[in-house]
Design an enzyme around this catalytic site. Structure first.
Site, PDB file in Angstrom:
ATOM      1  N   GLY A  43      43.358  54.220 -44.619  1.00 13.73           N
ATOM      2  CA  GLY A  43      44.644  54.404 -43.955  1.00 13.73           C
ATOM      3  C   GLY A  43      45.815  54.278 -44.908  1.00 13.73           C
ATOM      4  O   GLY A  43      45.652  54.032 -46.107  1.00 13.73           O
ATOM      5  N   GLY A 109      42.560  54.907 -35.958  1.00 16.23           N
ATOM      6  CA  GLY A 109      43.575  55.960 -35.982  1.00 16.23           C
ATOM      7  C   GLY A 109      43.260  56.998 -37.053  1.00 16.23           C
ATOM      8  O   GLY A 109      43.589  58.159 -36.916  1.00 16.23           O
ATOM      9  N   GLU A 116      34.285  51.320 -40.889  1.00  9.50           N
ATOM     10  CA  GLU A 116      35.169  50.153 -41.057  1.00  9.50           C
ATOM     11  C   GLU A 116      34.581  48.918 -40.373  1.00  9.50           C
ATOM     12  O   GLU A 116      34.681  47.802 -40.885  1.00  9.50           O
ATOM     13  CB  GLU A 116      36.551  50.453 -40.491  1.00  9.50           C
ATOM     14  CG  GLU A 116      37.336  51.440 -41.347  1.00  9.50           C
ATOM     15  CD  GLU A 116      38.639  51.886 -40.721  1.00  9.50           C
ATOM     16  OE1 GLU A 116      39.525  52.308 -41.464  1.00  9.50           O
ATOM     17  OE2 GLU A 116      38.767  51.835 -39.477  1.00  9.50           O
TER      18      GLU A 116
HETATM   19  C1  5RP Z   1      41.487  54.095 -39.917  1.00  8.37           C
HETATM   20  C2  5RP Z   1      42.051  52.833 -39.412  1.00  8.37           C
HETATM   21  C3  5RP Z   1      43.332  52.364 -40.034  1.00  8.37           C
HETATM   22  O1  5RP Z   1      43.100  51.131 -40.627  1.00  8.37           O
HETATM   23  C4  5RP Z   1      44.359  52.241 -38.961  1.00  8.37           C
HETATM   24  O2  5RP Z   1      44.463  53.495 -38.313  1.00  8.37           O
HETATM   25  C5  5RP Z   1      45.717  51.852 -39.556  1.00  8.37           C
HETATM   26  O3  5RP Z   1      46.158  52.905 -40.347  1.00  8.37           O
HETATM   27  P1  5RP Z   1      47.535  52.846 -41.123  1.00  8.37           P
HETATM   28  O4  5RP Z   1      47.420  51.791 -42.160  1.00  8.37           O
HETATM   29  O5  5RP Z   1      47.671  54.238 -41.694  1.00  8.37           O
HETATM   30  O6  5RP Z   1      48.619  52.574 -40.111  1.00  8.37           O
HETATM   31  O7  5RP Z   1      41.547  52.179 -38.542  1.00  8.37           O
HETATM   32  O8  5RP Z   1      40.382  54.478 -39.171  1.00  8.37           O
END
Ligand code: 5RP
Length: 226
Positions: A43, A109, A116
């Protein structure tokens, strides 16, 4: 009147959010010690972690949760290994989409939640890094899902309201989707997903998985334990 316990951030400029991501990521990089095995999340917040970690010139063995992170980590000089011979990590560091006051996370997201979660549970310490907009009064849908392609229509029917995300399949071949049904206690939603055959993984991470959340507020970092 302002509630002193309200950890939500009403509005922040995009520049202020980026700065907070960097501040949180740099704080986490400071926790890493030479000789550690480190799980790297995915991310835009983790994108700030990678150069901060590389700049420390430590001897590390890293595993990435996505091809994106693997490429970015190698580009800054971190040593990235496949996740086959390493069976645990000293520390995993990753971002989050939502952090509840009880320590429930929503992740995924970036569609990497299956890997993860495996890398998070494999770590002695799972460190969450986030800007202040990620703290929420309660967890709300959408909740990311990864689904098996086999029997997809049946799985969708049994789950209730779910939208398929217009993104490529995961590196493990899973279909990325989001549960958009009613909000409810996260433990109930997690049970629904975990008892539905066809669901590979979901983006709810329980508080028991989280060692600490480093949430930046401006230039300072709040350490949350649950
Ligand atoms: C990816 C994730 C990310 O850690 C999460 O979406 C947060 O993303 P960002 O640091 O871009 O806000 O779960 O699958």
């Amino acid at each position: 009147m302002t509630d002193p316990d309200d950890r939500t951030t009403p509005s922040l400029s995009p520049e202020a959010i980026e700065l907070e991501k960097k501040v949180a990521a740099e704080a986490a990089a400071g926790l890493v010690e030479s000789g550690m095995t480190v799980g790297l999340g995915t991310g835009s917040t983790v994108a700030y972690l990678l150069p901060a970690l590389a700049a420390r010139n430590l001897s590390l063995r890293c595993v990435a949760t996505s091809p994106r992170t693997e490429d970015a980590a190698r580009a800054v000089g971190l040593v990235v290994e496949p996740f086959d011979t390493i069976d645990r990590f000293d520390m995993t560091i990753d971002g989050a989409d939502q952090i509840s006051p009880e320590g429930w996370l929503v992740k995924g997201g970036g569609a990497a939640h299956t890997r993860e979660k495996i890398v998070a549970v494999s770590a002695d310490r799972f460190v969450v890094i986030a800007d202040s907009t990620k703290t929420v009064p309660s967890i709300v849908p959408p909740i990311p899902l990864e689904l098996l392609a086999y029997g997809l229509a049946s799985t969708l029917r049994r789950l209730g309201p779910v939208t398929l995300r217009p993104v490529p399949a995961s590196p493990d071949g899973g279909i990325i989707a989001d549960y958009v049904g009613p909000a409810g206690p996260p433990e109930d939603l997690a049970r629904l997903f975990e008892t539905t055959p066809g669901v590979v993984a979901h983006g709810l991470f329980p508080p028991s998985m989280v060692s600490i959340a480093l949430v930046a507020r401006g230039a300072s970092v709040e350490s949350l334990t649950f």
